[in-house]
Design a protein around this motif. Structure first.
Motif, PDB file in Angstrom:
ATOM      1  N   TYR A 169     114.762  98.848  66.385  1.00  0.00           N
ATOM      2  CA  TYR A 169     114.312  97.455  66.450  1.00  0.00           C
ATOM      3  C   TYR A 169     113.208  97.373  67.480  1.00  0.00           C
ATOM      4  O   TYR A 169     113.097  98.214  68.383  1.00  0.00           O
ATOM      5  CB  TYR A 169     115.451  96.490  66.768  1.00  0.00           C
ATOM      6  N   GLN A 170     112.370  96.378  67.365  1.00  0.00           N
ATOM      7  CA  GLN A 170     111.207  96.246  68.242  1.00  0.00           C
ATOM      8  C   GLN A 170     110.845  94.769  68.334  1.00  0.00           C
ATOM      9  O   GLN A 170     110.618  94.117  67.316  1.00  0.00           O
ATOM     10  CB  GLN A 170     110.041  97.066  67.665  1.00  0.00           C
ATOM     11  N   CYS A 171     110.832  94.253  69.537  1.00  0.00           N
ATOM     12  CA  CYS A 171     110.450  92.847  69.751  1.00  0.00           C
ATOM     13  C   CYS A 171     109.320  92.833  70.759  1.00  0.00           C
ATOM     14  O   CYS A 171     109.540  93.030  71.954  1.00  0.00           O
ATOM     15  CB  CYS A 171     111.650  92.041  70.250  1.00  0.00           C
ATOM     16  N   GLN A 172     108.122  92.642  70.284  1.00  0.00           N
ATOM     17  CA  GLN A 172     106.952  92.636  71.167  1.00  0.00           C
ATOM     18  C   GLN A 172     105.912  91.667  70.627  1.00  0.00           C
ATOM     19  O   GLN A 172     105.943  91.293  69.451  1.00  0.00           O
ATOM     20  CB  GLN A 172     106.354  94.053  71.238  1.00  0.00           C
ATOM     21  N   PRO A 173     104.973  91.272  71.484  1.00  0.00           N
ATOM     22  CA  PRO A 173     103.906  90.398  70.988  1.00  0.00           C
ATOM     23  C   PRO A 173     102.932  91.160  70.101  1.00  0.00           C
ATOM     24  O   PRO A 173     102.756  92.368  70.245  1.00  0.00           O
ATOM     25  CB  PRO A 173     103.217  89.917  72.271  1.00  0.00           C
ATOM     26  N   VAL A 174     102.312  90.429  69.193  1.00  0.00           N
ATOM     27  CA  VAL A 174     101.184  90.947  68.415  1.00  0.00           C
ATOM     28  C   VAL A 174     100.023  89.980  68.617  1.00  0.00           C
ATOM     29  O   VAL A 174     100.222  88.827  69.018  1.00  0.00           O
ATOM     30  CB  VAL A 174     101.540  91.097  66.920  1.00  0.00           C
ATOM     31  N   TRP A 175      98.826  90.468  68.357  1.00  0.00           N
ATOM     32  CA  TRP A 175      97.634  89.658  68.629  1.00  0.00           C
ATOM     33  C   TRP A 175      96.750  89.583  67.394  1.00  0.00           C
ATOM     34  O   TRP A 175      96.480  90.621  66.762  1.00  0.00           O
ATOM     35  CB  TRP A 175      96.853  90.273  69.789  1.00  0.00           C
ATOM     36  N   ARG A 176      96.327  88.380  67.079  1.00  0.00           N
ATOM     37  CA  ARG A 176      95.468  88.191  65.923  1.00  0.00           C
ATOM     38  C   ARG A 176      94.342  87.239  66.281  1.00  0.00           C
ATOM     39  O   ARG A 176      94.591  86.099  66.689  1.00  0.00           O
ATOM     40  CB  ARG A 176      96.268  87.627  64.737  1.00  0.00           C
ATOM     41  N   GLY A 177      93.116  87.714  66.114  1.00  0.00           N
ATOM     42  CA  GLY A 177      91.961  86.901  66.481  1.00  0.00           C
ATOM     43  C   GLY A 177      91.658  85.862  65.424  1.00  0.00           C
ATOM     44  O   GLY A 177      90.571  85.860  64.859  1.00  0.00           O
ATOM     45  N   GLU A 178      92.598  84.959  65.200  1.00  0.00           N
ATOM     46  CA  GLU A 178      92.365  83.912  64.208  1.00  0.00           C
ATOM     47  C   GLU A 178      91.623  82.758  64.850  1.00  0.00           C
ATOM     48  O   GLU A 178      91.625  82.587  66.058  1.00  0.00           O
ATOM     49  CB  GLU A 178      93.707  83.425  63.649  1.00  0.00           C
ATOM     50  N   ARG A 179      91.001  81.960  64.001  1.00  0.00           N
ATOM     51  CA  ARG A 179      90.366  80.758  64.499  1.00  0.00           C
ATOM     52  C   ARG A 179      91.452  79.866  65.085  1.00  0.00           C
ATOM     53  O   ARG A 179      92.500  79.677  64.476  1.00  0.00           O
ATOM     54  CB  ARG A 179      89.663  80.032  63.343  1.00  0.00           C
TER      55      ARG A 179
END
Lengths: 401, 401
Positions: A169-179
């Motif tokens: 299992y893995q709980c971490q932030p992800v990043w997306r350069g959305e508007r």
């Protein structure tokens, strides 16, 4: 969920003669018993020492400071953080009880690893060293976009030291350069659960993953919160689409229309499917995928039959693992947009909050590591959109206490 | 700390008739009881379901896959991650028992917020959207460099909703674009503990922070692990340096030499201090800062006297909070490099691993928020270098089991 506006005065269980008491004899209790939401009965130890408070800490001027966090990168208050930690802790404990181990991967991946999976490169946050001179080797790295590609890379890289099937299992932030826009975050947490096998991953793994996620949702949702996990199989869906007359690229186009069925009218769906292929048997396709009775699915082609057999096997195992569950249904309209799914697919919605969309989705991906390793490392996984789910939960008891 | 190389065969407490048993009757036990290091007795529930294993999962080819994580961004194995989580969990519980609440800040800060604190901008990882067109508003952000500046920004920003003194702990990764070399990581975790007050922060807070960190280290280190927390006061040190004849910029230069005293010979230190100011009373300064008997510090100037009074008060409160501690000493050679410290400073070393350097450092910063807010928000904090500490702990019992 803001903290109390002012320090709480001394309480009976706090020692007014504590060395931290102020010279004025005022004792401000900032111990965890008084500051924390009591939602988890975590408070078992006696009050801890607190510092003296000087009288001017009660002053609350009106000036608003200028520095702020960045749009799309939300931050919790401490009370919200406690609630978020309680939510992830419950999911974690369920996943550990199913035999999964934690994994955290580095925040960054190579850009070519990320973009090899068909991600829109405009949404990738690349790194650059500020004012760095010359080639410093940090030019081709970017923040991770999801937790699945890092897992595939991690397993390919650490193949020789892992035990397969590898459950993590893995709980971490992800990043997306959305508007930046309402409800669209550039940083959010996912809570993923996956099994990856070396060579062959038995179908029971699909059921195990869904059972674990279902159990985690039951643990984390307020008692009595109704939700439905809809399960389908991409082979069945692909076979039905091909059986209706679609071929080549049109198959994926038709599946995309089916993926949007909940958002459009029946007429609009027929119109779009006919536009893709005017001679396709659109009505038969829609009748098939809307059925809730598998016995109406006759004369299936080989791919559809294989998918149906898999779907039935997954449901049968799920019913063994969660015998009294009312949360599981087969739904042949579930497609999941991502093109790396090859078998089982699933989505989960809260009855009380359909606007959240799917809070827990995933499926089987047999070929995801193909570009990362020359081995066959099939996987199945499910992801809880825990930032989105937590935002809703924090308004519900017991998390809003 | 690698996982066992192969799945463990069935054990008595696992059910060989489990629905997941393979058709061949082989049952591979991958439950957490058999996979996890037993260092924390976390294993209390019965075994969870496990999946069937196909015979070919035991095959271990020799090929090494090509994709790797990025130099300077280390990743743990699952067993190591469990150990790391156990370590941070112990620290967390101690800090909560002292009344601190968790905070997590966004991974990014504005570049001008980061660089206003004198950080070398070459080590800052700025973000850019890959292939983004035009101005997307994401050009002036960068990954955080430490957890202190984000805290100062968070407190300034959320001033009106926080209770002061604001006590928080924070355990998150930080990123530094350093040249890759052995032992220099570009991503590592810090575990910070801070109190920030509105207007005036009493000196007892300094003692509280050090007591909490000391208690956390005792909890997390193997029983009997000796360590020393050395405590000083920057006002005392500055006053002694000024009393020896240094003035202006030379004061900070001399403090930097004192900060390096452990690394250089006595002759070299005298030489460097004399180079800064040939007429300074170098021998008196070195005698003063090497004393372990405060009564030898006579004829102090006002600043040194104020620092000595503060240091004695902090030590007195610490001895009340940790009455039998053998880990606390005053050491007038402790300077801490960072120029934002204004009072108490501390460093901590393990006797068995001096090569780790200080595993827990910090101090009082009275002016850190000056550029972020027009309020006076003094703070005191301490940071455990938990990645560095964990790397050592994982080779020690009980973490290496």
């Amino acid at each position: 969920m803001a903290l109390p506006a002012n320090p709480t005065p001394a309480h009976g269980h706090c020692n007014p003669n504590h060395p931290y008491a102020t010279p004025q004899g005022i004792h401000f209790c900032l111990c965890r018993r008084h500051r924390k939401p009591n939602y988890e009965n975590r408070i078992t130890s006696p009050c801890a020492p607190t510092s003296p408070a000087s009288p001017n800490i009660l002053r609350k001027p009106n000036h608003v400071p200028m520095r702020t966090n960045i749009s799309g990168f939300p931050e919790y208050t401490p009370s919200e953080q406690l609630a978020f930690d309680a939510i992830t802790s419950k999911i974690r404990h369920v996943y550990e009880s199913f035999g999964y181990v934690p994994l955290e991967t580095a925040a960054v991946e190579r850009i070519d690893t990320l973009t090899s999976k068909g991600i829109d490169s405009k949404e990738v946050y690349a790194l650059r060293r500020l004012n760095a001179q010359g080639d410093d080797g940090d030019k081709d790295i970017a923040l991770r976009f999801d937790l699945t590609v890092p897992l595939a890379r991690y397993v390919a890289q650490n193949y020789s030291s892992l035990t397969f099937p590898f459950r993590r299992y893995q709980c971490q932030p992800v990043w997306r350069g959305e508007r930046a826009q309402k409800g669209r975050y550039r940083q959010f947490h996912q809570f993923d659960l996956d099994i990856i096998a070396d060579g062959k991953l038995p179908l029971e793994a699909d059921a195990e993953i869904l059972a674990a996620a279902n159990t985690a949702l039951t643990a984390v949702l307020p008692q009595g919160t109704a939700f439905t996990m809809r399960i389908n199989n991409r082979k069945l869906l692909t076979g039905l689409v091909e059986g209706a007359g679609y071929a080549g690229d049109d198959v994926y186009k038709a599946i995309k229309v089916i993926d949007d069925l909940e958002k459009v009218s029946a007429e609009e769906a027929v119109k779009r499917l006919t536009e893709i292929n005017g001679s396709a048997n659109v009505q038969a396709l829609l009748t098939h995928i809307k059925t809730t009775d598998f016995s109406t699915l006759t004369s299936l082609n080989d791919m559809a039959q294989e998918g149906l057999t898999e779907l039935q096997a997954v449901l049968a195992t799920l019913n063994q693992l969660l015998p009294n569950s009312t949360t599981l249904v087969a739904d042949l309209t579930i497609a999941r947009g991502l093109d790396y799914y090859t078998g089982t697919v699933a989505e989960t919605r809260l009855h009380a909050a359909p606007e959240l969309g799917s809070i827990c989705s995933g499926g089987r991906y047999d070929n995801l590591t193909a570009s990362l390793s020359d081995r066959n490392l099939p996987g199945v996984g499910v992801s809880i959109g825990v930032s989105r789910l937590a935002a809703w939960l924090m308004d519900q008891p017991p998390y809003n206490s």
